[in-house]
Design a protein around this motif. Structure first.
Motif, PDB file in Angstrom:
ATOM      1  N   SER A  11       0.812  -1.212   0.000  1.00  0.00           N
ATOM      2  CA  SER A  11       0.000   0.000   0.000  1.00  0.00           C
ATOM      3  C   SER A  11       0.848   1.266   0.000  1.00  0.00           C
ATOM      4  O   SER A  11       0.688   2.132  -0.859  1.00  0.00           O
ATOM      5  N   ALA A  12       1.760   1.374   0.958  1.00  0.00           N
ATOM      6  CA  ALA A  12       2.493   2.623   1.158  1.00  0.00           C
ATOM      7  C   ALA A  12       3.721   2.766   0.256  1.00  0.00           C
ATOM      8  O   ALA A  12       3.947   3.834  -0.301  1.00  0.00           O
ATOM      9  N   GLU A  15       2.512   1.689  -3.580  1.00  0.00           N
ATOM     10  CA  GLU A  15       1.316   2.457  -3.934  1.00  0.00           C
ATOM     11  C   GLU A  15       0.392   1.694  -4.881  1.00  0.00           C
ATOM     12  O   GLU A  15      -0.176   2.246  -5.823  1.00  0.00           O
ATOM     13  N   SER A  17      -2.987  -0.216  -6.070  1.00  0.00           N
ATOM     14  CA  SER A  17      -4.421  -0.065  -5.805  1.00  0.00           C
ATOM     15  C   SER A  17      -4.872  -1.294  -5.008  1.00  0.00           C
ATOM     16  O   SER A  17      -4.147  -2.297  -4.917  1.00  0.00           O
TER      17      SER A  17
END
Length: 70
Positions: A11-12, A15, A17
Protein backbone atom coordinates in the motif's frame (compact mmCIF):
# COMPACT_ATOMS: atom_id res chain seq x y z
CA UNK A 1 4.23 -9.24 11.81
CA UNK A 2 5.55 -10.25 8.41
CA UNK A 3 1.99 -10.30 7.09
CA UNK A 4 1.37 -6.73 8.31
CA UNK A 5 4.65 -5.57 6.80
CA UNK A 6 3.72 -7.12 3.46
CA UNK A 7 0.29 -5.50 3.22
CA UNK A 8 1.57 -2.10 4.42
CA UNK A 9 4.47 -2.22 1.95
CA UNK A 10 2.17 -2.93 -0.99
CA UNK A 11 0.00 0.00 0.00
CA UNK A 12 2.49 2.62 1.16
CA UNK A 13 5.76 1.83 -0.63
CA UNK A 14 4.55 0.41 -3.94
CA UNK A 15 1.32 2.46 -3.93
CA UNK A 16 -0.68 -0.41 -5.43
CA UNK A 17 -4.42 -0.07 -5.80
CA UNK A 18 -6.59 -2.36 -3.70
CA UNK A 19 -7.23 -4.57 -6.73
CA UNK A 20 -3.52 -4.80 -7.58
CA UNK A 21 -2.49 -5.53 -3.99
CA UNK A 22 -5.20 -8.17 -3.59
CA UNK A 23 -4.00 -9.85 -6.77
CA UNK A 24 -0.37 -9.76 -5.54
CA UNK A 25 -1.43 -11.36 -2.25
CA UNK A 26 -3.70 -13.89 -3.91
CA UNK A 27 -6.78 -12.83 -1.99
CA UNK A 28 -10.02 -10.96 -2.62
CA UNK A 29 -10.20 -7.18 -2.57
CA UNK A 30 -12.33 -7.38 0.59
CA UNK A 31 -9.79 -9.62 2.36
CA UNK A 32 -7.00 -7.22 1.40
CA UNK A 33 -8.99 -4.26 2.75
CA UNK A 34 -9.52 -6.02 6.07
CA UNK A 35 -5.83 -6.98 6.32
CA UNK A 36 -4.76 -3.42 5.55
CA UNK A 37 -7.21 -1.93 8.05
CA UNK A 38 -6.01 -4.24 10.82
CA UNK A 39 -2.33 -3.74 9.97
CA UNK A 40 -2.71 0.06 10.05
CA UNK A 41 -4.41 -0.10 13.44
CA UNK A 42 -1.75 -2.41 14.89
CA UNK A 43 0.98 -0.08 13.57
CA UNK A 44 -0.77 2.98 15.03
CA UNK A 45 -1.14 1.22 18.40
CA UNK A 46 2.53 0.24 18.36
CA UNK A 47 3.63 3.79 17.50
CA UNK A 48 1.47 5.28 20.28
CA UNK A 49 2.87 2.76 22.78
CA UNK A 50 6.37 3.80 21.69
CA UNK A 51 5.49 7.44 22.39
CA UNK A 52 5.39 8.61 18.78
CA UNK A 53 3.23 11.62 18.06
CA UNK A 54 3.16 12.28 14.34
CA UNK A 55 1.14 14.68 12.24
CA UNK A 56 -1.73 12.18 12.17
CA UNK A 57 -1.97 12.54 15.96
CA UNK A 58 -1.62 16.29 16.51
CA UNK A 59 -1.26 17.88 19.93
CA UNK A 60 -4.75 19.06 20.93
CA UNK A 61 -3.23 22.04 22.79
CA UNK A 62 -0.17 23.18 20.85
CA UNK A 63 2.07 25.93 22.16
CA UNK A 64 1.55 29.17 20.23
CA UNK A 65 4.42 30.23 18.01
CA UNK A 66 6.43 33.18 19.32
CA UNK A 67 5.81 36.54 17.67
CA UNK A 68 8.31 37.39 14.96
CA UNK A 69 10.59 40.29 15.83
CA UNK A 70 12.31 42.43 13.25
Amino acid sequence: STSDQEVLTLSAWYELSADEAAQALGCSRAAYAVRLHRARHRLADWLRAAGYRGSADPDPNPEPLPEATS
